[in-house]
Design an enzyme around this catalytic site. Structure first.
Site, mmCIF file in Angstrom:
data_model
loop_
_atom_site.group_PDB
_atom_site.id
_atom_site.type_symbol
_atom_site.label_atom_id
_atom_site.label_comp_id
_atom_site.label_asym_id
_atom_site.label_seq_id
_atom_site.Cartn_x
_atom_site.Cartn_y
_atom_site.Cartn_z
ATOM 1 C CG ASP A 26 38.243 44.649 34.623
ATOM 2 O OD1 ASP A 26 37.630 45.457 33.896
ATOM 3 O OD2 ASP A 26 39.360 44.903 35.124
ATOM 4 N NE ARG A 83 35.248 52.921 41.727
ATOM 5 C CZ ARG A 83 36.334 52.581 41.019
ATOM 6 N NH1 ARG A 83 37.318 51.930 41.590
ATOM 7 N NH2 ARG A 83 36.436 52.898 39.758
ATOM 8 C CE LYS A 120 33.693 49.759 36.872
ATOM 9 N NZ LYS A 120 34.895 50.499 36.518
ATOM 10 C CG ASN A 121 34.741 49.256 32.921
ATOM 11 O OD1 ASN A 121 34.554 50.120 33.793
ATOM 12 N ND2 ASN A 121 35.492 48.205 33.118
ATOM 13 N NE ARG A 171 44.285 51.634 35.676
ATOM 14 C CZ ARG A 171 43.011 51.576 36.078
ATOM 15 N NH1 ARG A 171 42.756 51.422 37.350
ATOM 16 N NH2 ARG A 171 42.015 51.711 35.227
HETATM 17 C C1 EPZ Z 1 39.841 50.033 31.554
HETATM 18 O O1 EPZ Z 1 40.788 50.798 32.279
HETATM 19 C C2 EPZ Z 1 38.807 49.579 32.572
HETATM 20 N N1 EPZ Z 1 38.180 50.751 33.180
HETATM 21 C C3 EPZ Z 1 39.467 48.727 33.650
HETATM 22 O O2 EPZ Z 1 38.439 48.237 34.496
HETATM 23 C C4 EPZ Z 1 40.131 47.525 32.966
HETATM 24 O O3 EPZ Z 1 40.797 46.756 33.957
HETATM 25 C C5 EPZ Z 1 41.126 48.029 31.917
HETATM 26 O O4 EPZ Z 1 40.447 48.874 30.965
HETATM 27 C C6 EPZ Z 1 41.759 46.886 31.153
HETATM 28 O O5 EPZ Z 1 40.768 46.131 30.531
HETATM 29 C C7 EPZ Z 1 37.265 51.452 32.452
HETATM 30 O O6 EPZ Z 1 36.960 51.135 31.317
HETATM 31 C C8 EPZ Z 1 36.638 52.617 33.143
HETATM 32 P P1 EPZ Z 1 43.843 50.486 29.829
HETATM 33 P P2 EPZ Z 1 41.885 51.657 31.462
HETATM 34 O O7 EPZ Z 1 44.172 51.866 29.425
HETATM 35 O O8 EPZ Z 1 41.315 52.142 30.194
HETATM 36 C C9 EPZ Z 1 48.565 50.448 30.159
HETATM 37 C C10 EPZ Z 1 37.364 47.727 36.511
HETATM 38 O O9 EPZ Z 1 37.646 46.946 37.442
HETATM 39 N N2 EPZ Z 1 48.456 51.846 29.701
HETATM 40 O O10 EPZ Z 1 43.187 49.572 28.855
HETATM 41 O O11 EPZ Z 1 42.477 52.631 32.401
HETATM 42 C C11 EPZ Z 1 47.984 50.261 31.553
HETATM 43 O O12 EPZ Z 1 48.968 50.518 32.547
HETATM 44 C C12 EPZ Z 1 38.443 48.588 35.898
HETATM 45 O O13 EPZ Z 1 36.240 47.854 36.003
HETATM 46 C C13 EPZ Z 1 49.611 52.540 29.378
HETATM 47 O O14 EPZ Z 1 50.715 52.020 29.484
HETATM 48 O O15 EPZ Z 1 42.961 50.527 31.151
HETATM 49 C C14 EPZ Z 1 47.571 48.815 31.545
HETATM 50 O O16 EPZ Z 1 48.705 48.016 31.833
HETATM 51 C C15 EPZ Z 1 39.807 48.392 36.561
HETATM 52 N N3 EPZ Z 1 49.502 53.824 28.950
HETATM 53 C C16 EPZ Z 1 47.150 48.561 30.101
HETATM 54 O O17 EPZ Z 1 47.746 49.616 29.327
HETATM 55 C C17 EPZ Z 1 48.287 54.456 28.815
HETATM 56 O O18 EPZ Z 1 48.251 55.632 28.402
HETATM 57 C C18 EPZ Z 1 45.664 48.585 29.873
HETATM 58 O O19 EPZ Z 1 45.180 49.805 30.383
HETATM 59 C C19 EPZ Z 1 47.120 53.722 29.142
HETATM 60 C C20 EPZ Z 1 47.219 52.420 29.582
#
Ligand code: EPZ
Length: 433
Positions: free
Chosen positions: A309, A401, A22-23, A121
């Site tokens: 995840d 999802r 998915k991701n 997020r």
């Molecule tokens: C991706 O989300 C995945 N989703 C998530 O999977 C996964 O949990 C996450 O990466 C972490 O591995 C997809 O790829 C569609 P991040 P993403 O930006 O990209 C902080 C699932 O269950 N952050 O890597 O949104 C954020 O708060 C889903 O399949 C900032 O601070 O996650 C988090 O603590 C859930 N500022 C950390 O970084 C930003 O601008 C990692 O977030 C962006 C993120």
């Protein structure tokens, strides 16, 4: 609304094949907007999220053709920069549109994503990265507008307080591939899904080096061409089935489980005494049982660390593993929505800040439980497979999802699991009322 009924206690056995990731599929689908030529994407998982993303691509003006068997042809000829709120609010990952729209059109105007049950997020890193590439970004009226007329390469450090950002890296890479000059993207996400996206972009004519590592070098090109590319297998789905094999005391082979994508998870399996063997190209065989497992101390981290995840699913195993396990969430410190529901099944879990302290119990007992998010749903089903008696999991749309036919795949391994309409629930079990 659908529910899933599980009668626990059956060891799972047999072989299962995971679907496309998915991701990986979501940013890869978004990447097709970077060219007006046809792109064929194979092994796209049939999920509600990928259906939303395809609908969004059509709303942007792309033509999509279902080639069957998980293959889609997308031709993004004449596309628009605006994305409507009603689609973005359904799926946060639509933020992955920013990069390709800015790269292709030098402009983007998408609705700002809303909140999420697993925690905060933010997308500040996405916007900071685009600004480093010369974009003017404004946030007004719940919309994100990007003017990329002066898009050009630069050095960007994309790390935040929780480390790298997966979709943030995807966005910056997809904007930079068509920017003037060279971009050096430091603290890039190393998740296999990002490496797959980069390899797809290279197949489209992009110039990217350092793929899979924390420093990506992207040399902008004039334009990109079409491609024929496959989505890699889903490592989170693979890890979930490996855990299903262990929590039921079974013997399960997972086709599409790539050892290099699951290093941290497999090392935790080894630490808790579970046997994981290679079972041929891209397949792993797991044998084990909770009573013979040892407790572990898990801390979630960006890849190659332990994936957030799979935290909820591993916690379900720890709930029936002898001893006291610790699970610390460093990515989403509040990602413990599954704990309250596992407690309803008899789990003994205390939360101290961002750490779950999981003490073993003799067994879990089936109960009506409520799914809250995608991975929590999977954790509750794993717990139901191990529990004595009947478990009813409500709000199962969360599961759709990220897992293709989860109930059917588990049933094929011998689980007593059935997807039913919620009207089948015994009166005192339905918590939706
Ligand atoms: C991706 O989300 C995945 N989703 C998530 O999977 C996964 O949990 C996450 O990466 C972490 O591995 C997809 O790829 C569609 P991040 P993403 O930006 O990209 C902080 C699932 O269950 N952050 O890597 O949104 C954020 O708060 C889903 O399949 C900032 O601070 O996650 C988090 O603590 C859930 N500022 C950390 O970084 C930003 O601008 C990692 O977030 C962006 C993120």
């Amino acid at each position: 609304m659908d529910v899933v009924r599980i009668r626990g206690g059956r060891p799972l056995a047999g072989e299962i094949t995971v679907s496309g990731a998915k991701n990986a599929s979501l940013p890869m689908l978004a990447a097709t907007l970077l060219t007006g030529e046809p792109c064929v994407l194979r092994n796209v998982p049939a999920l509600s999220d990928t259906r939303y993303m395809l609908e969004i691509l059509r709303r942007q003006g792309a033509k999509t053709r279902d080639l069957g068997g998980g293959a889609w042809e997308i031709t993004a000829g004449d596309i628009r920069a605006e994305t409507p709120y009603e689609l973005v609010r359904k799926m946060r990952a639509s933020i992955c549109l920013l990069g390709p729209l800015v790269g292709r059109l030098r402009a983007a105007d998408i609705a700002q994503p809303g909140g999420c049950v697993i925690g905060d997020r933010p997308f500040d890193l996405h916007l900071a990265g685009l600004r480093r590439l010369g974009c003017v970004v404004t946030q007004k009226g719940g919309r994100l507008s990007v003017d990329g007329a002066r898009l050009r390469g630069d050095y960007i450090f994309l790390g935040g307080r929780h480390g790298s950002t997966v979709t943030g890296t995807a966005n910056i890479v997809m904007a930079a591939v068509l920017a003037k000059g060279e971009t050096r993207l430091d603290c890039a996400a190393c998740e296999p899904e990002i490496a797959a996206l980069c390899r797809m972009l290279v197949a489209m004519g992009a110039d990217i080096s350092g793929i899979g590592g924390p420093m990506l070098t992207i040399r902008g090109v004039e334009k990109l061409h079409g491609c024929d590319f496959a989505v890699p297998p889903d490592r989170i789905e693979a890890g979930t089935y490996l855990l299903a094999g262990v929590i039921t005391g079974g013997d399960v082979t997972v086709r599409g489980a790539i050892r290099e994508h699951l290093g941290a998870v497999l090392s935790k399996f080894e630490e808790c005494g579970v046997t994981v063997d290679d079972a041929g190209e891209g397949a792993l065989r797991v044998r084990g049982e909770p009573a013979r497992c040892s407790p572990v101390d898990i801390v979630t981290m960006p890849h190659p660390g332990f994936p957030t995840d799979l935290q909820a699913q591993f916690s379900a195993l720890m709930a029936v593993t002898p001893g006291i396990s610790l699970v610390t969430e460093r990515i989403y410190p509040n990602r413990f929505m599954h704990v309250q529901e596992l407690r309803r099944m008899g789990a003994d879990i205390a939360i101290e800040g961002a750490t779950a302290i999981i003490k073993d119990v003799r067994h879990l007992s089936g109960a009506p439980v409520m799914a809250s998010d995608l991975r929590a749903s999977a954790a509750l089903i794993l717990a139901g497979l191990a529990a004595r008696g009947e478990t009813w999991v409500q709000r199962i749309y969360h599961l759709d999802r990220g897992y293709v036919e989860f109930d059917k795949k588990l049933a094929a391994l011998g689980a007593d699991i059935e997807r039913l309409d919620d009207s089948a629930m015994p009166g005192d079990c339905n918590r939706e009322e």
